[in-house]
Design a protein around this motif. Structure first.
Motif, PDB file in Angstrom:
ATOM      1  N   PHE A 189      30.914 -26.838  -6.252  1.00 22.16           N
ATOM      2  CA  PHE A 189      31.688 -27.249  -5.075  1.00 22.16           C
ATOM      3  C   PHE A 189      30.805 -28.013  -4.095  1.00 22.16           C
ATOM      4  O   PHE A 189      31.202 -29.050  -3.544  1.00 22.16           O
ATOM      5  N   ARG A 190      29.593 -27.500  -3.874  1.00 18.47           N
ATOM      6  CA  ARG A 190      28.681 -28.171  -2.944  1.00 18.47           C
ATOM      7  C   ARG A 190      28.298 -29.560  -3.444  1.00 18.47           C
ATOM      8  O   ARG A 190      28.236 -30.515  -2.671  1.00 18.47           O
ATOM      9  N   LEU A 191      28.035 -29.657  -4.733  1.00 14.92           N
ATOM     10  CA  LEU A 191      27.661 -30.957  -5.297  1.00 14.92           C
ATOM     11  C   LEU A 191      28.827 -31.943  -5.257  1.00 14.92           C
ATOM     12  O   LEU A 191      28.645 -33.122  -4.935  1.00 14.92           O
ATOM     13  N   HIS A 192      30.035 -31.450  -5.576  1.00 14.76           N
ATOM     14  CA  HIS A 192      31.215 -32.324  -5.531  1.00 14.76           C
ATOM     15  C   HIS A 192      31.485 -32.785  -4.092  1.00 14.76           C
ATOM     16  O   HIS A 192      31.876 -33.938  -3.871  1.00 14.76           O
ATOM     17  N   SER A 193      31.291 -31.896  -3.123  1.00 14.56           N
ATOM     18  CA  SER A 193      31.500 -32.259  -1.717  1.00 14.56           C
ATOM     19  C   SER A 193      30.494 -33.320  -1.286  1.00 14.56           C
ATOM     20  O   SER A 193      30.845 -34.294  -0.609  1.00 14.56           O
ATOM     21  N   ALA A 194      29.240 -33.135  -1.705  1.00 15.48           N
ATOM     22  CA  ALA A 194      28.206 -34.119  -1.369  1.00 15.48           C
ATOM     23  C   ALA A 194      28.512 -35.463  -2.021  1.00 15.48           C
ATOM     24  O   ALA A 194      28.311 -36.526  -1.420  1.00 15.48           O
ATOM     25  N   TYR A 195      29.027 -35.413  -3.248  1.00 14.42           N
ATOM     26  CA  TYR A 195      29.367 -36.649  -3.961  1.00 14.42           C
ATOM     27  C   TYR A 195      30.526 -37.363  -3.265  1.00 14.42           C
ATOM     28  O   TYR A 195      30.515 -38.600  -3.143  1.00 14.42           O
ATOM     29  N   ALA A 196      31.518 -36.587  -2.797  1.00 11.23           N
ATOM     30  CA  ALA A 196      32.661 -37.184  -2.095  1.00 11.23           C
ATOM     31  C   ALA A 196      32.208 -37.845  -0.791  1.00 11.23           C
ATOM     32  O   ALA A 196      32.651 -38.946  -0.458  1.00 11.23           O
ATOM     33  N   ARG A 197      31.313 -37.179  -0.060  1.00 12.23           N
ATOM     34  CA  ARG A 197      30.787 -37.778   1.175  1.00 12.23           C
ATOM     35  C   ARG A 197      30.003 -39.042   0.871  1.00 12.23           C
ATOM     36  O   ARG A 197      30.133 -40.058   1.569  1.00 12.23           O
TER      37      ARG A 197
END
Length: 338
Positions: A51-59
């Motif tokens: 989740f953290r990695l996907h959130s960082a990727y989205a940002r």
């Protein structure tokens, strides 16, 4: 002796068959989705990291999208400024001919040419990127420049009027911050910290200058060209002669015209530096996006070869369970007949 009943055997068999069916379904789903987990409950630790990695990727994706938009805007600005420079060269050529007494007979026509070039330069600076005006500073919704009665206006104010200098000082420093992945932050007054964002505002009046110098000659390139053109059109239509005052003013404007281009080119270089920074930052965002994608795929994805092996074993177990079921059901039927 413990008697194994038919019903007990069937219950046990049904349990094994259900597990075999579930394992086959789960392994097939893993092969199809290539995901190590489908819900948070399956693996809380991995799901949290993912989740953290996907959130960082989205940002990062949002930052890259804004970065690409800014690159396109500054490239459009660069193209317009190159065109403006070409127009300036044409104006300088016409002005040089106008200052040459041997070509005095063409001064009126050269004056019209200069005025036409000034109009064209205004159109160049009113260029749009999308629905926004590129050189309007923080007010991109309205055309910034207008040439009216020989006077150059920026947002309706005469750039040659000293009374407007304070307003232009503010307009030249306008900001419109955007987030391109520099860690945008706000200070204690809820204002953007400049070093954490990118200023997307391009002020046309800041690029070309405003006000007058110590000799009373305006600083703006387009205003200079327009005024010089107006003076040439007042020349004697037959001889091309100018009045003494007009001759002196034309000489002062011609000298300032060359100086104004140097200032313009200096400001253009600053703008180009911003454009280069945007491209460098975009390269960084691309690299960051690739790294994040590799990381979350390493968490989310299974090795396809291992997944296929697991699926093949689960399918084998399911088929074996079905064969055992055939034997159990056949035996139970014989017992029933007996």
């Amino acid at each position: 002796m413990i008697r194994v009943t038919t019903n007990g055997t069937l219950r046990t068999y049904r349990g094994h068959l259900a597990r075999a069916t579930l394992n086959q379904f789960q392994s097939m789903n893993t092969v199809l989705t290539r995901r190590r987990f489908s819900s948070y409950a399956e693996s809380p630790s991995l799901a949290t990291q993912s989740f953290r990695l996907h959130s960082a990727y989205a940002r990062n994706t949002a930052h890259k999208s804004m970065s690409e938009e800014m690159i396109s805007k500054f490239e459009a600005a660069g193209s317009s400024l190159q065109k403006l420079q070409d127009q300036y060269r044409d104006a300088l050529d016409a002005a040089e001919q106008g200052q040459d007494d041997s070509k005095a007979g063409a001064r009126v026509q050269l004056g019209e040419t200069l005025k036409s070039i000034a109009e064209g330069m205004v159109q160049t600076l009113n260029a749009q990127y999308g629905e926004k005006f590129v050189f309007a500073g923080a007010d991109g919704d309205n055309a910034p420049f207008e040439l009216k009665d020989g006077k150059l206006l920026f947002r309706g104010l005469d750039v040659n009027d000293p009374a407007n200098e304070a307003a232009f000082d503010e307009m030249a420093k306008e900001v419109a911050y955007v987030d391109i992945g520099l860690g945008m932050q706000l200070d204690e007054n809820e204002q953007v910290v400049p070093s954490t964002a990118f200023n997307s505002a391009i002020s046309g009046v800041g690029l070309l200058g405003y006000g007058k110098d110590e000799n009373g000659v305006q600083n703006n390139m387009i205003g200079i060209i327009s005024e010089l053109g107006e003076i040439y059109t007042r020349a004697n239509p037959e001889t091309g002669e100018l009045s003494t005052d007009d001759q002196e003013r034309a000489s002062a404007l011609f000298d300032k015209m060359q100086d104004s281009n140097s200032e313009f080119r200096s400001n253009w270089t600053k703008l180009d530096t911003q454009a280069q920074f945007l491209k460098s930052n975009d390269t960084r965002l691309t690299s960051t996006g690739d790294t994040l994608q590799t990381q979350f795929e390493g968490l989310d994805r299974v090795d396809l070869a291992d997944a296929l092996t697991t699926f093949a074993y689960a399918q084998y177990s399911y088929n074996a369970a079905l064969r055992v079921g055939n034997d159990i059901l056949s035996q139970s039927f014989i017992d029933y007949m007996s």
